[in-house]
Motif scaffolding. Sequence first.
Motif: not given
Length: 310
Positions: A240-248
Amino acid sequence: MDLMELFFISLGAAVVVYYGVKLLLFSRMLFPKLWFPMSKSFFTSMGEWAVVTGASEGIGRAYAFGLAKHGMNVVMMSRTKEKLDQVAKEINDTTGQKVKVIVTDFTQENIFSEIEDQLKDLNIGVLVNNVGSLPSAIPCKFLDSPELDQTITKMINCNVKTMAKMCKIILPGMDNRRKGVIVNISSGVASIPFPLYTLYAASKVFVERFSQGLQAEYKDKGIIIQTVAPFGISTRMAGFQKTDMVTLSPEHFVKCSLQYLKAGDKTHGSVTHIILGWFLQIIPLKVLYAESVLNSLQDYVKKMQRKCNS
């Protein structure tokens, strides 16, 4: 102009044309709605029902919701009845579409005859083979995998056998109707031989090659068979990584990936992941395989898992 000079001019021109064409093809991926348009009725024109494996959470849940929003009834398959029932209610309440729940454990043997019986009377237009598992939560060397014999069997059953069996069950109906969509979920790590994810990455290579071969066999029948190979998605598998430009988020990724259905037999599903896939191909393997890089990868995943479990 002598012969040697003419040769080098011709060679230079050929190189420019080659890379110009590759750049044009790559640029198309930046604007999928423009290059790969689909009508609003595209999915419902394939059939009444969509089948999604591993649908209780993450990417599978997002596909189930996404296809229901496109007007399809959905068959959701996973091993946890409580989660399936909850998501099924949410989809029905939100979209008004019918939802059928099938509880099954894809790591086990002898489950597909019952599945086939439950699906035999449905007009299935879309199949999403999403279910998959990792050998262990923390990436490790092959021999360090816990309960290795059982892990090998479960991994092959879940990541390899399930996809082939589900295609065997559903593809004949699509073949008869001469239309349908099959989406097989691979992984960005399958782009190269990937240490610490050796068994998982190898299973996803099978997904890609099987899908590409199947598409070549059935493309003329009007059936789309595509591999989708994402990189970072904020799911339980990824801590459950924090979402950003790479992790959607799963929802954002699925919305993007559905726009690439007509983009060929393989896609990474989003602009950022397509760029990541390109970079991964050009990084020297010696750099990726360095002990310090692999140790850093393990430490990073451990950190993500601690956050997930806290």
